[in-house]
Design an enzyme around this catalytic site. Structure first.
Site, PDB file in Angstrom:
ATOM      1  N   HIS A 244       0.834  -1.219   0.000  1.00 13.49           N
ATOM      2  CA  HIS A 244       0.000   0.000   0.000  1.00 13.49           C
ATOM      3  C   HIS A 244       0.868   1.268   0.000  1.00 13.49           C
ATOM      4  CE1 HIS A 244      -3.252  -2.749   1.349  1.00 13.49           C
ATOM      5  NE2 HIS A 244      -2.279  -3.268   2.083  1.00 13.49           N
TER       6      HIS A 244
ATOM      7  N   SER B 179      15.184  22.271 -15.471  1.00 14.40           N
ATOM      8  CA  SER B 179      14.005  23.096 -15.691  1.00 14.40           C
ATOM      9  C   SER B 179      14.462  24.441 -16.221  1.00 14.40           C
ATOM     10  CB  SER B 179      13.254  23.271 -14.371  1.00 14.40           C
ATOM     11  OG  SER B 179      12.500  24.477 -14.395  1.00 14.40           O
TER      12      SER B 179
ATOM     13  N   LYS C 105      16.171  22.054 -10.269  1.00 12.76           N
ATOM     14  CA  LYS C 105      15.492  20.864 -10.745  1.00 12.76           C
ATOM     15  C   LYS C 105      16.383  19.879 -11.472  1.00 12.76           C
ATOM     16  CE  LYS C 105      11.107  20.477  -9.934  1.00 12.76           C
ATOM     17  NZ  LYS C 105      10.367  20.275 -11.113  1.00 12.76           N
TER      18      LYS C 105
ATOM     19  N   GLU D  82       9.830   8.982 -16.721  1.00 14.77           N
ATOM     20  CA  GLU D  82       8.430   9.368 -16.935  1.00 14.77           C
ATOM     21  C   GLU D  82       7.955   8.946 -18.325  1.00 14.77           C
ATOM     22  OE1 GLU D  82       7.644  13.536 -14.994  1.00 14.77           O
ATOM     23  OE2 GLU D  82       9.736  13.378 -15.554  1.00 14.77           O
TER      24      GLU D  82
END
Ligand code: ARG
Length: 455
Positions: A153, A274, A280, A287
């Site tokens: 979980h 970024s 970043k 992704e």
């Protein structure tokens, strides 16, 4: 091409909806290979002369060179790659070229070309899996002792090792690889010689063409040979399952690279910055691997829906089989390469992993197991006693190992100081020695067994 019974050519819209050359030009090598095998067989069976065969073979070599040199002009009026190759061959080889299509139809031709292409694609993907799997084995061995939290979980459950976690993906990916091998084995039959749908009256040697093209055997039924696309659906299905597995690992990489987790640092090679936030370091490759599964499953769905309800034998609907497969294979190959690179570069932050592994009372099960083993307590009672101890620690905001022996004995008087030996994460993972468990020695054994099995 079929001028005989037609007065006018097709309308512009007809041509646009009908032409497949934009995408099936990718089959030129397979098309030429199939045609060469067919020509050799026609000559061996005395259906064409050896001189015609030789003119066809040298002509096809020239067509291939021209396409490779970018000299072929692709014209939608010629519909597809089969007509492009054949019409250029006829310009080069004249009447001999015009004899090539004896006992053949584009229906068995395209089915053959496409099987050759998907077979090669399967081989390429299987080889890419070999690279990926060997990177996983190296990293799993390297991090066999590196503890991290195991989750259920996404809540801290019990400590595991990074090596064990990676080996879970090894198992999944190895099954994915074997699924590709399975479809490769099933697809390896030759449709050539089925002609349009009913077979042919020419005495073709279908075993010869099958052998020549590396197929195990000719397909047994001419209607099936030109109508079947389950080889493509199966490959897309195998890739879909495999892409789901890649996306699960990709998602963990994204999660592990976040500031709250800090489990791993991604290499520059697989991160982006970024344009506004200087701090970043984004896990874009992971992704995108996570996202590509959508396109691959979409391709699988798309082809299933094209094929559903199609009567035998060939219908033009089936021309729509290629793009989803081409795209899915391209996407999937890229995902495999990106995942291999990310794993190769993966550097875990062992301190952060170990700290997280010890949080969330992750060794509570070890405590309960101690009560069962040493005090011979029934597991259900041990679960209850442990829950009470966890509650005390939780209320005080401390870990289980921060409690005193008196605290423990306050819950159950028979507990001894020995219980503290099972509360560390290292002791916990080291104790999971049952086959398939996370103990570092198990992980090393699993790595060695996998290396041996693969050789
Ligand atoms: N371009 C077609 C395809 O990809 C080749 C077969 C055409 N056959 C036909 N009877 N029109 O399916």
């Amino acid at each position: 091409m079929w001028g005989g019974r037609f007065g006018d050519g097709p309308g512009a819209i007809m041509q646009e909806i009908n032409a497949s050359i934009d995408f099936d030009k990718r089959l030129y090598r397979e098309d030429i290979r199939g045609s060469k095998a067919h020509a050799k067989m026609l000559a061996a069976q005395n259906i064409i002369t050896e001189a015609d065969r030789d003119a066809i073979l040298t002509g096809l070599d020239q067509v291939e060179k021209e396409i490779e040199a970018g000299q072929m002009t692709f014209d939608p009026a010629l519909e597809d790659i089969h007509m492009h190759v054949e019409s250029r061959l006829r310009e080069i080889a004249g009447a001999a070229g015009a004899r090539l299509h004896t006992g053949r139809s584009r229906n068995d031709q395209v089915a053959t070309d496409f099987r050759l292409w998907t077979r090669d694609a399967s081989d390429r993907m299987i080889a890419a899996y070999d690279a990926l799997l060997s990177v996983i084995l190296n990293q799993a061995e390297r991090y066999a002792d590196t503890v991290m939290p195991g989750f259920t979980h996404l809540q801290t459950a019990q400590p595991v090792t990074l090596g064990h976690h990676l080996m879970a993906y090894y198992e999944m990916f190895a099954r994915d690889r074997s699924r590709l091998q399975d479809c490769r084995a099933r697809m390896n039959e030759c449709p050539l010689g089925a002609a349009a749908l009913a077979g042919t009256s020419f005495p073709l040697d279908r075993d010869m063409t099958a052998r020549e093209l590396g197929f195990d055997r000719p397909m047994a039924n001419s209607l099936d040979a030109v109508s079947a696309r389950d080889f493509a659906m199966e490959l897309l299905s195998a890739m879909s399952i495999a892409a789901v597995h890649l996306s699960r690992l990709a998602d963990e990489i994204v999660l592990w690279a976040t500031a709250p987790f800090k489990f791993i640092t991604l290499s520059d090679a697989f991160s982006t910055g970024s344009s506004i936030m200087p701090q970043k370091r984004n896990p874009d490759a992971a992704e995108l691997v996570r996202a590509k599964v959508g396109r691959i499953v979409g391709a699988q769905n798309g082809l299933m829906i094209v094929m559903k309800g199609l009567p035998l034998a060939y219908s033009k609907d089936m021309q729509e089989d290629k793009e989803p497969v081409f795209k899915a294979v391209d996407d999937f190959a890229l995902c495999l390469a990106a995942m291999t690179g990310m794993l190769e570069d993966l550097r875990p932050n062992a301190t952060a992993m170990a700290a997280a592994a010890g949080g969330g009372f992750s060794t509570a099960t070890d405590l309960a197991d101690w009560l069962v083993r040493v005090l011979k307590m029934p597991f259900r009672d041990a679960h209850h006693v442990t829950g009470t101890i966890v509650k005390i620690a939780e209320d005080r905001g401390v870990d289980l190992s921060d409690l005193s022996l008196e605290d423990m004995q306050g819950v159950h008087e028979a507990i001894t100081a020995d219980i503290f030996t099972v509360l560390s994460v290292d002791a916990s993972v080291a104790s999971r020695t049952c086959f398939g468990g996370t103990a570092p020695d198990n992980v090393r054994k699993a790595v060695h067994a996998a290396r041996k099995a693969h050789k």
